[in-house]
Scaffold this motif. Structure first.
Motif, PDB file in Angstrom:
ATOM      1  N   GLN A 153       0.866  -1.168   0.000  1.00  0.00           N
ATOM      2  CA  GLN A 153       0.000   0.000   0.000  1.00  0.00           C
ATOM      3  C   GLN A 153       0.903   1.218   0.000  1.00  0.00           C
ATOM      4  OE1 GLN A 153      -3.472  -0.250   0.144  1.00  0.00           O
ATOM      5  NE2 GLN A 153      -3.088  -2.460  -0.062  1.00  0.00           N
ATOM      6  N   ARG A 154       0.417   2.279  -0.630  1.00  0.00           N
ATOM      7  CA  ARG A 154       1.191   3.530  -0.593  1.00  0.00           C
ATOM      8  C   ARG A 154       0.582   4.443   0.454  1.00  0.00           C
ATOM      9  NH1 ARG A 154       2.642   4.103  -6.123  1.00  0.00           N
ATOM     10  NH2 ARG A 154       4.272   2.588  -6.506  1.00  0.00           N
ATOM     11  N   ILE A 155       1.426   4.982   1.299  1.00  0.00           N
ATOM     12  CA  ILE A 155       0.941   5.919   2.311  1.00  0.00           C
ATOM     13  C   ILE A 155       1.376   7.310   1.853  1.00  0.00           C
ATOM     14  CG2 ILE A 155       0.976   6.496   4.780  1.00  0.00           C
ATOM     15  CD1 ILE A 155       2.634   3.847   5.092  1.00  0.00           C
ATOM     16  N   SER A 156       0.408   8.234   1.787  1.00  0.00           N
ATOM     17  CA  SER A 156       0.776   9.591   1.410  1.00  0.00           C
ATOM     18  C   SER A 156       1.256  10.324   2.659  1.00  0.00           C
ATOM     19  CB  SER A 156      -0.432  10.306   0.804  1.00  0.00           C
ATOM     20  OG  SER A 156      -0.064  11.648   0.607  1.00  0.00           O
ATOM     21  N   LEU A 157       2.482  10.846   2.592  1.00  0.00           N
ATOM     22  CA  LEU A 157       3.030  11.537   3.761  1.00  0.00           C
ATOM     23  C   LEU A 157       2.778  13.042   3.685  1.00  0.00           C
ATOM     24  CD1 LEU A 157       6.483   9.710   4.021  1.00  0.00           C
ATOM     25  CD2 LEU A 157       4.331   9.106   5.122  1.00  0.00           C
ATOM     26  N   GLY A 158       2.079  13.476   2.643  1.00  0.00           N
ATOM     27  CA  GLY A 158       1.877  14.918   2.464  1.00  0.00           C
ATOM     28  C   GLY A 158       3.124  15.489   1.807  1.00  0.00           C
ATOM     29  N   ASN A 159       3.052  16.749   1.389  1.00  0.00           N
ATOM     30  CA  ASN A 159       4.198  17.411   0.754  1.00  0.00           C
ATOM     31  C   ASN A 159       4.775  16.626  -0.428  1.00  0.00           C
ATOM     32  OD1 ASN A 159       4.161  19.568   2.583  1.00  0.00           O
ATOM     33  ND2 ASN A 159       5.270  18.323   4.065  1.00  0.00           N
ATOM     34  N   GLY A 160       3.924  15.897  -1.111  1.00  0.00           N
ATOM     35  CA  GLY A 160       4.372  15.243  -2.345  1.00  0.00           C
ATOM     36  C   GLY A 160       5.218  14.004  -2.153  1.00  0.00           C
ATOM     37  N   ILE A 161       5.093  13.334  -1.036  1.00  0.00           N
ATOM     38  CA  ILE A 161       5.892  12.117  -0.823  1.00  0.00           C
ATOM     39  C   ILE A 161       4.982  10.946  -0.480  1.00  0.00           C
ATOM     40  CG2 ILE A 161       7.732  11.065   0.583  1.00  0.00           C
ATOM     41  CD1 ILE A 161       8.950  13.773   0.638  1.00  0.00           C
ATOM     42  N   VAL A 162       5.214   9.833  -1.148  1.00  0.00           N
ATOM     43  CA  VAL A 162       4.495   8.616  -0.775  1.00  0.00           C
ATOM     44  C   VAL A 162       5.507   7.545  -0.371  1.00  0.00           C
ATOM     45  CG1 VAL A 162       2.406   9.037  -2.155  1.00  0.00           C
ATOM     46  CG2 VAL A 162       4.307   7.798  -3.166  1.00  0.00           C
ATOM     47  N   LEU A 163       5.036   6.666   0.511  1.00  0.00           N
ATOM     48  CA  LEU A 163       5.927   5.658   1.088  1.00  0.00           C
ATOM     49  C   LEU A 163       5.240   4.302   1.005  1.00  0.00           C
ATOM     50  CD1 LEU A 163       8.390   4.983   3.014  1.00  0.00           C
ATOM     51  CD2 LEU A 163       6.852   5.477   4.917  1.00  0.00           C
ATOM     52  N   SER A 164       5.995   3.283   0.574  1.00  0.00           N
ATOM     53  CA  SER A 164       5.442   1.929   0.586  1.00  0.00           C
ATOM     54  C   SER A 164       5.289   1.491   2.044  1.00  0.00           C
ATOM     55  CB  SER A 164       6.391   0.961  -0.110  1.00  0.00           C
ATOM     56  OG  SER A 164       6.654   1.413  -1.400  1.00  0.00           O
ATOM     57  N   ASP A 165       4.177   0.831   2.334  1.00  0.00           N
ATOM     58  CA  ASP A 165       3.911   0.509   3.752  1.00  0.00           C
ATOM     59  C   ASP A 165       4.701  -0.700   4.259  1.00  0.00           C
ATOM     60  OD1 ASP A 165       2.520  -1.498   2.471  1.00  0.00           O
ATOM     61  OD2 ASP A 165       0.778  -1.396   3.798  1.00  0.00           O
ATOM     62  N   THR A 166       5.311  -1.464   3.339  1.00  0.00           N
ATOM     63  CA  THR A 166       6.168  -2.564   3.816  1.00  0.00           C
ATOM     64  C   THR A 166       7.585  -2.342   3.317  1.00  0.00           C
ATOM     65  OG1 THR A 166       5.389  -3.848   1.934  1.00  0.00           O
ATOM     66  CG2 THR A 166       4.469  -4.418   4.079  1.00  0.00           C
ATOM     67  N   PRO A 167       8.557  -2.527   4.191  1.00  0.00           N
ATOM     68  CA  PRO A 167       9.935  -2.282   3.782  1.00  0.00           C
ATOM     69  C   PRO A 167      10.524  -3.476   3.045  1.00  0.00           C
ATOM     70  CG  PRO A 167       9.885  -2.934   6.082  1.00  0.00           C
ATOM     71  CD  PRO A 167       8.457  -2.927   5.603  1.00  0.00           C
ATOM     72  N   GLY A 168      11.608  -3.215   2.339  1.00  0.00           N
ATOM     73  CA  GLY A 168      12.397  -4.308   1.768  1.00  0.00           C
ATOM     74  C   GLY A 168      13.317  -4.807   2.856  1.00  0.00           C
ATOM     75  N   ILE A 169      13.183  -6.079   3.188  1.00  0.00           N
ATOM     76  CA  ILE A 169      14.007  -6.612   4.275  1.00  0.00           C
ATOM     77  C   ILE A 169      15.192  -7.371   3.692  1.00  0.00           C
ATOM     78  CG2 ILE A 169      14.041  -8.072   6.340  1.00  0.00           C
ATOM     79  CD1 ILE A 169      11.043  -7.483   6.617  1.00  0.00           C
ATOM     80  N   LEU A 170      16.365  -6.972   4.118  1.00  0.00           N
ATOM     81  CA  LEU A 170      17.594  -7.568   3.594  1.00  0.00           C
ATOM     82  C   LEU A 170      18.352  -8.297   4.694  1.00  0.00           C
ATOM     83  CD1 LEU A 170      18.603  -4.514   1.431  1.00  0.00           C
ATOM     84  CD2 LEU A 170      18.001  -6.770   0.550  1.00  0.00           C
ATOM     85  N   TRP A 171      19.328  -9.053   4.267  1.00  0.00           N
ATOM     86  CA  TRP A 171      20.117  -9.832   5.218  1.00  0.00           C
ATOM     87  C   TRP A 171      21.348  -9.052   5.668  1.00  0.00           C
ATOM     88  CZ3 TRP A 171      19.173 -10.497   0.167  1.00  0.00           C
ATOM     89  CH2 TRP A 171      20.240 -10.404  -0.716  1.00  0.00           C
ATOM     90  N   PRO A 172      21.801  -9.323   6.885  1.00  0.00           N
ATOM     91  CA  PRO A 172      23.012  -8.643   7.354  1.00  0.00           C
ATOM     92  C   PRO A 172      24.269  -9.263   6.754  1.00  0.00           C
ATOM     93  CG  PRO A 172      22.203 -10.120   9.037  1.00  0.00           C
ATOM     94  CD  PRO A 172      21.233 -10.213   7.892  1.00  0.00           C
ATOM     95  N   ARG A 173      25.375  -8.621   6.910  1.00  0.00           N
ATOM     96  CA  ARG A 173      26.654  -9.184   6.452  1.00  0.00           C
ATOM     97  C   ARG A 173      26.898 -10.497   7.146  1.00  0.00           C
ATOM     98  NH1 ARG A 173      30.345  -5.697   3.560  1.00  0.00           N
ATOM     99  NH2 ARG A 173      29.405  -3.657   3.564  1.00  0.00           N
ATOM    100  N   MET A 174      27.227 -11.498   6.370  1.00  0.00           N
ATOM    101  CA  MET A 174      27.327 -12.815   6.975  1.00  0.00           C
ATOM    102  C   MET A 174      28.674 -13.490   6.782  1.00  0.00           C
ATOM    103  SD  MET A 174      23.515 -13.646   5.872  1.00  0.00           S
ATOM    104  CE  MET A 174      23.328 -15.342   6.132  1.00  0.00           C
ATOM    105  N   GLU A 175      29.489 -12.925   5.891  1.00  0.00           N
ATOM    106  CA  GLU A 175      30.753 -13.592   5.582  1.00  0.00           C
ATOM    107  C   GLU A 175      31.842 -13.252   6.588  1.00  0.00           C
ATOM    108  OE1 GLU A 175      31.254 -15.740   2.694  1.00  0.00           O
ATOM    109  OE2 GLU A 175      29.150 -15.663   3.240  1.00  0.00           O
ATOM    110  N   ASN A 176      31.620 -12.168   7.296  1.00  0.00           N
ATOM    111  CA  ASN A 176      32.671 -11.600   8.103  1.00  0.00           C
ATOM    112  C   ASN A 176      32.408 -11.903   9.580  1.00  0.00           C
ATOM    113  OD1 ASN A 176      33.709  -9.421   9.779  1.00  0.00           O
ATOM    114  ND2 ASN A 176      34.298  -8.445   7.860  1.00  0.00           N
ATOM    115  N   GLU A 177      33.317 -12.583  10.228  1.00  0.00           N
ATOM    116  CA  GLU A 177      33.089 -13.028  11.609  1.00  0.00           C
ATOM    117  C   GLU A 177      32.902 -11.845  12.564  1.00  0.00           C
ATOM    118  OE1 GLU A 177      36.303 -15.177  13.403  1.00  0.00           O
ATOM    119  OE2 GLU A 177      34.974 -16.176  14.818  1.00  0.00           O
ATOM    120  N   ASP A 178      33.728 -10.805  12.381  1.00  0.00           N
ATOM    121  CA  ASP A 178      33.612  -9.643  13.264  1.00  0.00           C
ATOM    122  C   ASP A 178      32.244  -8.982  13.120  1.00  0.00           C
ATOM    123  OD1 ASP A 178      35.935  -9.177  14.899  1.00  0.00           O
ATOM    124  OD2 ASP A 178      37.033  -9.100  13.011  1.00  0.00           O
TER     125      ASP A 178
END
Ligand code: G4P
Length: 291
Positions: A153-178
């Motif tokens: 869904q698109r949420i209108s934030l006013g002032n000409g900006i719309v935001l998707s209501d669900t984020p893109g979820i990504l994975w954290p860095r996994m190759e690096n032990e630290d």
């Protein structure tokens, strides 16, 4: 909820984000200001293509302000990128991003078309808190499933900006032990492969080296312990975490140290500086095949 990412999850997440990307003008990438390197996913660059990206260093209330300033400077030099430090949980702060969003996509604004934005990031960096703060109401609780929903869904934030209501979820860095340790210290991942005590020892080592005054002040220590285990023992004595026979209850002390760090009770602490790019492997997980 702890998420364990497998290559299949990563592929699915990447594929779904690619599908919605044609309807996005600006990517808002949320990171944890204490660990911008480990909470960033380089795949964002590939996914966004020529679109501009606003990098939000969130939880800046918990980070070291001098190091956050270094990170802002570092990211601002990247092409198509602007960076902003934010404490989303502080009332009124989130709306700082609105004017930046308009500035970053001037053509849409000039044509009177809304700037379509989408939030992305790894779990636990504050994506849902930011969506709710921008929307001014609680949107459905964002889970940490490795997917974006197709029925965005698109949420209108006013002032000409719309935001998707669900984020893109990504994975954290996994190759690096630290990175695994630093993500665990902040609480971003709850990885059963690393015990709580190991994570606390990693944190104790880091604090002794980089923030000795902060630990001495917090735990009222008159001298600096020589090593991580000695620091945990000293905190145990101060806080009465002793088992029968006067042995330190290391699990309990580990909990105290990590919880107090996560709550910002040791002051602003950053675990990574931009110099990290000179020493770390840039890889961020399994390469994902396109289909
Ligand atoms: P996500 O969607 O990216 O997974 O993250 P979410 O918004 O759920 O936020 C994760 C936790 O981080 C939440 O705490 C949230 O309140 C906290 N948080 C978000 N923004 C900020 C910030 O600017 N400063 C601070 N200090 N905290 C912030 P929580 O509900 O207590 O979850 P947890 O910490 O128990 O996992």
């Amino acid at each position: 909820m702890a998420v364990i990412w497998y290559p299949g999850h990563m592929h699915k997440a990447q594929k779904q984000i690619k599908e919605v990307m044609p309807q996005v003008d600006l990517v808002i990438e949320v990171m944890d200001a204490r660990i911008p390197f480990s909470s960033e996913n380089p795949v964002v660059k590939e996914l966004r293509g020529p679109r501009p990206c606003l990098k939000v260093l969130n939880k800046s209330d918990l980070a070291d302000p001098a190091i956050t300033a270094q990170w802002l400077n570092y990211f601002s030099q990247q092409e198509g990128v602007r960076a902003l430090a934010l404490t989303t949980t502080r009332k009124g702060e989130a709306c700082k991003i609105l004017s930046l969003c308009r500035e970053m996509v001037p053509l849409r604004a000039q044509r009177g078309e809304p700037v379509r934005t989408m939030i992305m990031g790894i779990p636990n960096v504050g994506k849902s808190t930011l969506i709710n703060a921008l929307a001014g109401r609680a949107i459905a609780k964002v889970g940490n499933e490795p997917a974006v929903t197709k029925q965005q869904q698109r949420i209108s934030l006013g002032n000409g900006i719309v935001l998707s209501d669900t984020p893109g979820i990504l994975w954290p860095r996994m190759e690096n032990e630290d990175s695994g340790y630093r993500l665990a210290v902040t609480g971003a991942i709850k990885n059963a492969a690393i015990s709580f005590e190991e994570v606390a020892l990693y944190a104790a080592d880091f604090f002794l080296l980089h923030y000795p005054q902060a630990v001495m002040a917090r735990y009222k220590l008159s001298e600096l312990p020589v090593g991580a285990i000695e620091l945990l023992e000293a905190i145990g004595r101060k806080r009465g975490c002793l088992r029968a026979g006067g042995v330190t209850d290391i699990h309990k002390v580990s909990e105290i140290l990590l919880n107090e760090f996560r709550a910002g009770q040791l002051g602003g602490i950053s675990l990574e500086t931009p110099a990290i790019y000179e020493t770390s492997d840039e890889d961020c997980g399994e390469p994902v095949a396109d289909d």
